[in-house]
Design a protein around this motif. Structure first.
Motif, PDB file in Angstrom:
ATOM      1  N   LEU A 129      68.109  12.876   1.318  1.00 36.24           N
ATOM      2  CA  LEU A 129      68.432  13.016   2.733  1.00 36.24           C
ATOM      3  C   LEU A 129      67.963  14.368   3.271  1.00 36.24           C
ATOM      4  O   LEU A 129      67.287  14.437   4.297  1.00 36.24           O
ATOM      5  CB  LEU A 129      69.944  12.875   2.955  1.00 36.24           C
ATOM      6  N   GLY A 130      68.341  15.434   2.586  1.00 33.15           N
ATOM      7  CA  GLY A 130      68.037  16.772   3.085  1.00 33.15           C
ATOM      8  C   GLY A 130      66.559  17.088   3.144  1.00 33.15           C
ATOM      9  O   GLY A 130      66.081  17.704   4.107  1.00 33.15           O
ATOM     10  N   LEU A 161      75.036  15.060   7.324  1.00 35.19           N
ATOM     11  CA  LEU A 161      73.616  15.284   7.606  1.00 35.19           C
ATOM     12  C   LEU A 161      73.406  15.581   9.092  1.00 35.19           C
ATOM     13  O   LEU A 161      72.706  16.539   9.452  1.00 35.19           O
ATOM     14  CB  LEU A 161      72.814  14.051   7.192  1.00 35.19           C
ATOM     15  N   THR A 165      73.820   5.679   3.013  1.00 35.86           N
ATOM     16  CA  THR A 165      72.894   6.784   2.785  1.00 35.86           C
ATOM     17  C   THR A 165      71.606   6.298   2.120  1.00 35.86           C
ATOM     18  O   THR A 165      70.513   6.747   2.474  1.00 35.86           O
ATOM     19  CB  THR A 165      73.537   7.864   1.901  1.00 35.86           C
ATOM     20  N   TYR A 181      71.968  22.649   2.102  1.00 32.75           N
ATOM     21  CA  TYR A 181      71.004  22.659   3.199  1.00 32.75           C
ATOM     22  C   TYR A 181      71.625  23.270   4.456  1.00 32.75           C
ATOM     23  O   TYR A 181      72.845  23.253   4.643  1.00 32.75           O
ATOM     24  CB  TYR A 181      70.543  21.235   3.531  1.00 32.75           C
ATOM     25  N   ALA A 203      64.687  15.687   6.245  1.00 31.13           N
ATOM     26  CA  ALA A 203      65.111  16.119   7.577  1.00 31.13           C
ATOM     27  C   ALA A 203      64.312  17.362   7.951  1.00 31.13           C
ATOM     28  O   ALA A 203      64.508  18.425   7.361  1.00 31.13           O
ATOM     29  CB  ALA A 203      66.606  16.422   7.586  1.00 31.13           C
ATOM     30  N   TRP A 251      78.372  10.974   4.257  1.00 28.73           N
ATOM     31  CA  TRP A 251      77.264  11.900   4.061  1.00 28.73           C
ATOM     32  C   TRP A 251      76.329  11.894   5.264  1.00 28.73           C
ATOM     33  O   TRP A 251      75.720  12.910   5.593  1.00 28.73           O
ATOM     34  CB  TRP A 251      76.514  11.564   2.780  1.00 28.73           C
ATOM     35  N   ARG A 263      72.030  19.091  10.733  1.00 24.28           N
ATOM     36  CA  ARG A 263      70.840  19.109  11.576  1.00 24.28           C
ATOM     37  C   ARG A 263      71.133  19.730  12.940  1.00 24.28           C
ATOM     38  O   ARG A 263      70.262  20.338  13.558  1.00 24.28           O
ATOM     39  CB  ARG A 263      70.300  17.688  11.744  1.00 24.28           C
ATOM     40  N   LEU A 323      74.007  18.155   0.328  1.00 23.14           N
ATOM     41  CA  LEU A 323      73.492  16.820   0.621  1.00 23.14           C
ATOM     42  C   LEU A 323      72.616  16.311  -0.515  1.00 23.14           C
ATOM     43  O   LEU A 323      71.983  17.103  -1.223  1.00 23.14           O
ATOM     44  CB  LEU A 323      72.651  16.854   1.902  1.00 23.14           C
TER      45      LEU A 323
END
Length: 244
Positions: free
Chosen positions: A186-187, A170, A46, A111, A190, A166, A174, A182
């Protein structure tokens, strides 16, 4: 098969010899002043995916004589056994036998994809999560605060997708499969996702950059740690959930 009494004695002796050889290797490497050679770095997939790439590039541009070996995974490699020279770890503590620095907090929030929210609505609080499809960790990630938090708030969820990483969570979020807790680094990066609820303090972790005490004066170890620490600290807003 089991060891005999003689085998047990041999094993203990072999382990002592191994410990002494590893200590000697660390001490010899600790006096290495060359900005060249190999350097083994362990971290999670990650962090490589969400943060680390540009900083590794900057390091290699500054120190072309150092060959990086990147080991990714959720397992904690043993620095005392030279399984790695440097570790970039999400953890709540550094470990008593290691030296290094805390780089940032790691915020975690909930998310979902925009099209999922358009179809299912947006929960206003954790109390409304029971009406939603959830993406969470499987048994291998049961130790994560986010996995435990979702299980505690929605113990009887009707539709749950469980993943062993993770990055899988993700990808599923998405794709619009449900809500996922998350890391914000990362979140927030995106474009398909939006924060459903703000970061949950109880889910926050810490990011540590660590090495073994015998290696902290090794030139290439110091160069890597200084370069990565300087770069990561410029991204604290993203890591700590303040960038959105």
């Amino acid at each position: 098969y089991g060891l005999t009494a003689a085998g047990e004695q041999m094993l203990r002796s072999a382990e002592r010899v191994e410990d002494e050889i590893l200590e000697l290797e660390r001490r010899l490497l600790g006096g290495d002043v060359r900005l060249a050679g190999s350097l083994r770095v362990t971290t999670t997939d990650t962090l490589v995916h969400g943060v680390l790439g540009p900083h590794l590039r900057a390091f290699q541009a500054a120190y072309p004589g150092i060959e990086l070996e990147l080991i990714t995974g959720n397992a904690f490699f043993d620095l005392s056994k030279r399984e790695a020279d440097v570790a970039l770890r999400p953890s709540r503590h550094a470990g008593d036998a290691m030296v290094g620095r805390r780089l940032a907090a790691l915020a975690v929030a909930l998310y979902a994809a925009r099209d999922y929210l358009a179809a299912r609505g947006r929960p206003a609080s954790p109390d409304e999560l029971a009406d939603h499809a959830l993406i969470t960790g499987d048994v291998s990630l049961a130790h994560l605060p986010a996995t435990r938090w979702l299980a505690r708030h929605v113990p009887t969820a009707g539709s749950v997708l469980r993943c062993n990483s993770w990055l899988s969570q993700l990808a599923a979020a998405r794709a619009g499969l449900g809500l996922a807790a998350l890391p914000c680094f990362l979140g927030d990066r995106a474009p398909e996702l939006v924060r459903v609820l703000p970061p949950v303090p109880a889910l926050a972790g810490e990011l540590w950059l660590l090495t073994h005490p015998d290696l902290r004066r090794t030139a290439r170890v110091r160069a890597f740690m200084e370069t990565i620490a300087r770069g990561i600290r410029r991204e604290r807003a993203l890591l700590e959930g303040a960038a959105a």
